[in-house]
Write a protein that holds these residues in place. Structure first.
Motif, PDB file in Angstrom:
ATOM      1  N   GLU A 258      45.042  64.893  33.359  1.00  0.00           N
ATOM      2  CA  GLU A 258      44.772  65.139  32.066  1.00  0.00           C
ATOM      3  C   GLU A 258      45.547  66.206  31.580  1.00  0.00           C
ATOM      4  OE1 GLU A 258      43.778  63.809  28.382  1.00  0.00           O
ATOM      5  OE2 GLU A 258      43.873  62.728  30.304  1.00  0.00           O
ATOM      6  N   LYS A 259      45.561  67.216  32.186  1.00  0.00           N
ATOM      7  CA  LYS A 259      46.390  68.519  31.660  1.00  0.00           C
ATOM      8  C   LYS A 259      47.652  68.110  31.393  1.00  0.00           C
ATOM      9  CE  LYS A 259      43.483  72.067  33.671  1.00  0.00           C
ATOM     10  NZ  LYS A 259      43.402  73.396  34.551  1.00  0.00           N
TER      11      LYS A 259
ATOM     12  N   LYS B 267      55.335  65.327  20.457  1.00  0.00           N
ATOM     13  CA  LYS B 267      55.121  65.582  19.218  1.00  0.00           C
ATOM     14  C   LYS B 267      56.365  66.506  18.671  1.00  0.00           C
ATOM     15  CE  LYS B 267      51.795  66.977  15.981  1.00  0.00           C
ATOM     16  NZ  LYS B 267      50.288  67.437  15.796  1.00  0.00           N
TER      17      LYS B 267
ATOM     18  N   SER C 200      59.316  67.720  29.960  1.00  0.00           N
ATOM     19  CA  SER C 200      57.795  67.428  30.340  1.00  0.00           C
ATOM     20  C   SER C 200      57.934  67.881  31.910  1.00  0.00           C
ATOM     21  CB  SER C 200      57.519  66.101  30.377  1.00  0.00           C
ATOM     22  OG  SER C 200      57.550  66.041  28.788  1.00  0.00           O
TER      23      SER C 200
ATOM     24  N   LYS D 286      52.264  65.235  25.818  1.00  0.00           N
ATOM     25  CA  LYS D 286      52.128  64.751  24.338  1.00  0.00           C
ATOM     26  C   LYS D 286      52.556  65.730  23.443  1.00  0.00           C
ATOM     27  CE  LYS D 286      48.166  61.296  25.166  1.00  0.00           C
ATOM     28  NZ  LYS D 286      46.784  61.025  24.738  1.00  0.00           N
ATOM     29  N   GLY D 287      52.249  66.990  23.638  1.00  0.00           N
ATOM     30  CA  GLY D 287      52.589  68.243  22.794  1.00  0.00           C
ATOM     31  C   GLY D 287      54.184  68.163  22.847  1.00  0.00           C
TER      32      GLY D 287
ATOM     33  N   ILE E 171      49.083  65.158  30.939  1.00  0.00           N
ATOM     34  CA  ILE E 171      49.262  64.317  29.970  1.00  0.00           C
ATOM     35  C   ILE E 171      49.080  64.905  28.584  1.00  0.00           C
ATOM     36  CG2 ILE E 171      48.412  62.342  28.912  1.00  0.00           C
ATOM     37  CD1 ILE E 171      47.348  60.918  31.642  1.00  0.00           C
ATOM     38  N   GLN E 172      48.349  65.820  28.344  1.00  0.00           N
ATOM     39  CA  GLN E 172      48.252  66.608  27.223  1.00  0.00           C
ATOM     40  C   GLN E 172      49.431  67.319  26.705  1.00  0.00           C
ATOM     41  OE1 GLN E 172      45.755  65.807  24.746  1.00  0.00           O
ATOM     42  NE2 GLN E 172      45.043  64.500  26.294  1.00  0.00           N
TER      43      GLN E 172
END
Length: 397
Positions: free
Chosen positions: A254-255, A265, A200, A261-262, A257-258
């Motif tokens: 927000e970019k 996953k 990340s 999250k990917g 965070i997305q």
């Protein structure tokens, strides 16, 4: 005209005749630095002085180390607030010169008090703690403190004489990564929160190429595990997302965070986010106030006055006040360009002759601005109209 000249001289006399008191305050704070939200002894010093000179004071105002000193004239009129910052930094003490800001604010407030009965209105000396991290002004803005203030003003020491600058909105986000512990020799039984954090960190760094100018992303790995032979079940990152406006800072956040999250996953971990410090709004510039401070600095023979710096840089909780009422944060030179903020050299400069002269010029400049606003209601109305138009534009974005 006679009243104006008399009032101007009263302001000059007030500041200069009490300069030893103000420099004693500056030195006391320098010798006893307290970091944000721990400035209890500092508040006692500042409030005691305001009590002595006739202000009605409240300690523990909104936040535990906030304060308010109020002087109301016997005539109706505007409410003008002079903001005092006074928190220090770890290791370097008053390396941002907040002890001098406190002296400037007290001096300006007392000088305004000396002349406000002639015109009508209220002067407030507002103690706003924890600017460096925890945003006393943000708490106060959220509590409605600035809603009934017509103008809020302050001057910050530094390496230039200036009438203001834009600041970056700041969105501080912490990423908590959750995986599963396992022995390092049986990593297949675990899920590495550290791997998720490292991936990340790299991905968020790659976002820097794709953001608008004057947008900044900086962060650290805060937690990465406790032992090399244990697959970390927990890790964390702390980030600052800065941008010219809070709306854009949140878009960039927000970019990130997305993307995170990917990553989680993909490697079987999970993530939670939190706002771990106080977010700071960008500063709304009021050019009529900037012009007014320019005029007063020129009257006081302040040299090399720079216009508003339109390029955003650091962040400040002054932004929160600037969204609620017309606000100005000017600057006064006490060091040359070789001295940076947040250093022991800047702290020491607050006690020098240049620091003393900076206090005098800054306090007189603010008080003379207040005089103009008190004496000329049309000027104040123009200032307020500009603020209203600015806020409409910003909130429509």
């Amino acid at each position: 005209m006679t009243t104006t000249l008399t009032a101007k001289q009263a302001i000059i006399d007030s500041v200069e005749s009490h300069i030893d008191d103000y420099m004693t305050i500056v030195k006391t704070l320098y010798d006893n630095p307290e970091i944000g939200n721990q400035e209890f002894e500092t508040v006692k010093v500042l409030v005691a002085y305001l009590d002595k000179v006739g202000f009605e004071t409240t300690s523990g105002y909104i936040v535990p180390t906030g304060f308010k000193g109020v002087y109301q004239s016997h005539k109706p009129g505007p409410t003008i607030a002079v903001m005092c910052e006074f928190d220090a930094l770890p290791e370097v003490g008053h390396g941002c010169g907040h002890n001098l800001i406190a002296g400037i604010g007290i001096a300006a407030g007392v000088a305004i008090k000396e002349i406000i009965d002639q015109f009508g209105g209220t002067v407030i000396v507002l103690g706003t703690p924890a600017e460096e991290n925890f945003g006393g002004k943000v708490s106060m803005a959220n509590a409605g403190v600035f809603d009934d203030i017509d103008v809020a003003m302050m001057v910050h020491p530094g390496s230039k004489n200036s009438v203001g600058s834009r600041s970056s909105a700041l969105n501080p986000i912490k990423f908590h990564f959750y995986g599963k512990n396992a022995h390092g020799c049986h990593a297949e039984l675990g899920k590495s929160a550290l791997d998720a954090a490292v991936m990340s960190y790299l991905q968020i760094n790659l976002l820097r190429q794709f953001v608008a100018p004057h947008t900044f992303i900086h962060g650290i790995i805060k937690d990465g595990g406790e032992a090399a032979n244990v697959i970390p079940g927990y890790a964390s990152l702390e980030y600052y997302f800065r941008a010219p406006t809070m709306a854009y800072a949140k878009q960039v956040t927000e970019k990130a965070i997305q993307a995170v999250k990917g990553i989680c996953k993909a490697n079987g971990t999970t993530v939670k986010t939190e706002v771990y410090e106080c977010p700071y709004e960008d500063t709304v510039i009021n050019y009529k106030l900037a012009d007014l401070l320019t005029e007063k600095y020129e009257e006081l023979s302040v040299p090399n006055i720079q216009k508003v710096d339109e390029v955003t840089g650091g962040s400040t909780d002054v932004g929160a006040a600037s969204y609620k009422c017309p606000t100005i944060q000017g600057y006064i030179k006490i060091v040359d360009d070789s001295v940076s903020a947040h250093t022991k050299e800047m702290a020491a400069a607050t006690l020098t002759e240049q620091g003393k002269n900076g206090l005098i010029k800054a306090a007189e400049g603010l008080a003379l601005m207040a005089l103009d606003l008190l004496e000329h209601p049309e000027t104040l109305e123009a200032v307020k109209l500009e603020h209203e138009e600015n806020i409409k534009t910003l909130t429509a974005e």
